[in-house]
Design a protein around this motif. Structure first.
Motif, mmCIF file in Angstrom:
data_model
loop_
_atom_site.group_PDB
_atom_site.id
_atom_site.type_symbol
_atom_site.label_atom_id
_atom_site.label_comp_id
_atom_site.label_asym_id
_atom_site.label_seq_id
_atom_site.Cartn_x
_atom_site.Cartn_y
_atom_site.Cartn_z
ATOM 1 N N TYR A 73 57.792 -23.838 24.461
ATOM 2 C CA TYR A 73 56.752 -22.815 24.519
ATOM 3 C C TYR A 73 55.386 -23.382 24.858
ATOM 4 O O TYR A 73 54.968 -24.392 24.306
ATOM 5 C CB TYR A 73 56.661 -22.071 23.184
ATOM 6 C CG TYR A 73 57.996 -21.545 22.737
ATOM 7 C CD1 TYR A 73 58.608 -20.496 23.415
ATOM 8 C CD2 TYR A 73 58.673 -22.112 21.672
ATOM 9 C CE1 TYR A 73 59.848 -20.013 23.031
ATOM 10 C CE2 TYR A 73 59.919 -21.644 21.283
ATOM 11 C CZ TYR A 73 60.498 -20.591 21.968
ATOM 12 O OH TYR A 73 61.729 -20.132 21.589
ATOM 13 N N THR B 286 56.484 -13.591 26.714
ATOM 14 C CA THR B 286 55.780 -13.854 25.459
ATOM 15 C C THR B 286 56.802 -13.969 24.338
ATOM 16 O O THR B 286 57.584 -13.059 24.106
ATOM 17 C CB THR B 286 54.773 -12.723 25.148
ATOM 18 O OG1 THR B 286 53.804 -12.701 26.194
ATOM 19 C CG2 THR B 286 54.074 -12.967 23.811
ATOM 20 N N HIS B 287 56.777 -15.093 23.674
ATOM 21 C CA HIS B 287 57.695 -15.347 22.557
ATOM 22 C C HIS B 287 57.126 -14.819 21.243
ATOM 23 O O HIS B 287 57.825 -14.207 20.445
ATOM 24 C CB HIS B 287 57.964 -16.850 22.462
ATOM 25 C CG HIS B 287 58.736 -17.264 21.261
ATOM 26 N ND1 HIS B 287 60.029 -16.848 21.032
ATOM 27 C CD2 HIS B 287 58.401 -18.048 20.209
ATOM 28 C CE1 HIS B 287 60.454 -17.359 19.890
ATOM 29 N NE2 HIS B 287 59.488 -18.088 19.376
ATOM 30 N N TYR C 142 57.057 -9.494 24.897
ATOM 31 C CA TYR C 142 57.333 -9.847 23.504
ATOM 32 C C TYR C 142 58.398 -8.923 22.914
ATOM 33 O O TYR C 142 59.281 -9.356 22.169
ATOM 34 C CB TYR C 142 56.045 -9.777 22.675
ATOM 35 C CG TYR C 142 56.296 -9.870 21.192
ATOM 36 C CD1 TYR C 142 56.561 -11.098 20.594
ATOM 37 C CD2 TYR C 142 56.305 -8.730 20.389
ATOM 38 C CE1 TYR C 142 56.812 -11.193 19.237
ATOM 39 C CE2 TYR C 142 56.553 -8.820 19.031
ATOM 40 C CZ TYR C 142 56.810 -10.047 18.462
ATOM 41 O OH TYR C 142 57.071 -10.133 17.120
ATOM 42 N N ALA D 233 52.449 -17.617 22.231
ATOM 43 C CA ALA D 233 53.417 -18.627 22.648
ATOM 44 C C ALA D 233 54.254 -17.963 23.731
ATOM 45 O O ALA D 233 54.646 -16.803 23.600
ATOM 46 C CB ALA D 233 54.284 -19.055 21.471
ATOM 47 N N PHE D 234 54.520 -18.689 24.804
ATOM 48 C CA PHE D 234 55.255 -18.104 25.924
ATOM 49 C C PHE D 234 56.132 -19.163 26.588
ATOM 50 O O PHE D 234 55.988 -20.362 26.351
ATOM 51 C CB PHE D 234 54.278 -17.501 26.946
ATOM 52 C CG PHE D 234 53.494 -18.552 27.701
ATOM 53 C CD1 PHE D 234 53.884 -18.957 28.961
ATOM 54 C CD2 PHE D 234 52.378 -19.152 27.135
ATOM 55 C CE1 PHE D 234 53.182 -19.935 29.651
ATOM 56 C CE2 PHE D 234 51.663 -20.124 27.807
ATOM 57 C CZ PHE D 234 52.065 -20.523 29.077
ATOM 58 N N TYR D 235 57.051 -18.693 27.402
ATOM 59 C CA TYR D 235 57.900 -19.580 28.184
ATOM 60 C C TYR D 235 58.187 -18.910 29.516
ATOM 61 O O TYR D 235 57.855 -17.735 29.725
ATOM 62 C CB TYR D 235 59.193 -19.929 27.442
ATOM 63 C CG TYR D 235 60.049 -18.733 27.086
ATOM 64 C CD1 TYR D 235 61.097 -18.325 27.903
ATOM 65 C CD2 TYR D 235 59.821 -18.012 25.916
ATOM 66 C CE1 TYR D 235 61.881 -17.229 27.569
ATOM 67 C CE2 TYR D 235 60.605 -16.931 25.574
ATOM 68 C CZ TYR D 235 61.631 -16.532 26.410
ATOM 69 O OH TYR D 235 62.398 -15.443 26.079
ATOM 70 N N PRO E 229 54.331 -24.890 28.782
ATOM 71 C CA PRO E 229 55.725 -24.915 28.335
ATOM 72 C C PRO E 229 56.355 -26.273 28.659
ATOM 73 O O PRO E 229 55.946 -26.953 29.601
ATOM 74 C CB PRO E 229 56.381 -23.798 29.166
ATOM 75 C CG PRO E 229 55.259 -22.874 29.504
ATOM 76 C CD PRO E 229 54.056 -23.777 29.696
#
Length: 186
Positions: free
Chosen positions: A90, A66-67, A171, A56-58, A39
């Motif tokens: 991300y 989880t985005h 998510y 994709a995560f932050y 990120p």
């Protein structure tokens, strides 16, 4: 699906164009849990998933959120870094063993300027991503946790077999305990 087969489902490349595109992307196999990008990165890479699952995560208050999930036939790009010269929030993590194709955005831009059909497809990919993000925002604002779960199973029916429940819960914007309750009610 292989990159060229995927591209030819949406646009027709000549054999020479297809070969040029294929040579321009590098190929790599990744094991589960490999971090492609952290990120807050400044990546200028474009990824295409031929096989596997990437998330994709932050981080928010030291929690891993989880985005988005990306599976086969997905392009990933750090829009903030490429277009606005700022950190992309991300990170990207391989969720299951994956085959990924990679190209720098600068090289992709050259391909787009020399192959008009490829440039048209780049716009289509961007519009699909905008639509996907819009749908996620709408879902988070107006759907119950139960409905978001049902929608996820509808759009990605095998996600429960591919991703850890903690990633799925984050998510959906719920706790893992809430996800367990929702799943138990089915």
């Amino acid at each position: 699906m292989e990159l060229i087969k995927y591209l030819n489902t949406a646009t027709k490349l000549s054999p020479g164009e297809a070969e040029h595109v294929d040579r321009s992307f590098s190929k790599k196999e990744y094991a589960k849990n490999v971090l492609l990008e952290r990120p807050e990165n400044f990546s200028k890479q474009v990824y295409f998933i031929e096989k596997g699952l990437v998330r994709a995560f932050y981080y928010k208050e030291e929690k891993d959120i989880t985005h988005m999930f990306f599976d086969e036939d997905s392009f990933l790009v750090a829009f903030e870094s490429i277009f606005f010269n700022r950190a992309h929030p991300y990170g990207l993590e391989i969720v299951e063993p994956s085959n990924v194709r990679t190209i720098s955005y600068a090289q992709l831009d050259v391909l787009c300027n020399t192959i008009p059909a490829f440039k048209d497809h780049k716009l289509l990919v961007a519009l699909k991503m905008i639509s996907r993000l819009s749908e996620k925002i709408y879902s988070l604002q107006f759907h119950s946790a139960d409905q978001r779960y049902k929608d996820l199973l509808h759009t990605t029916p095998n996600i429960l077999l591919r991703a850890p429940l903690g990633h799925i819960a984050s998510y959906l914007g719920i706790t893992q305990q809430t996800l367990s309750v929702i799943r138990a009610g089915k």
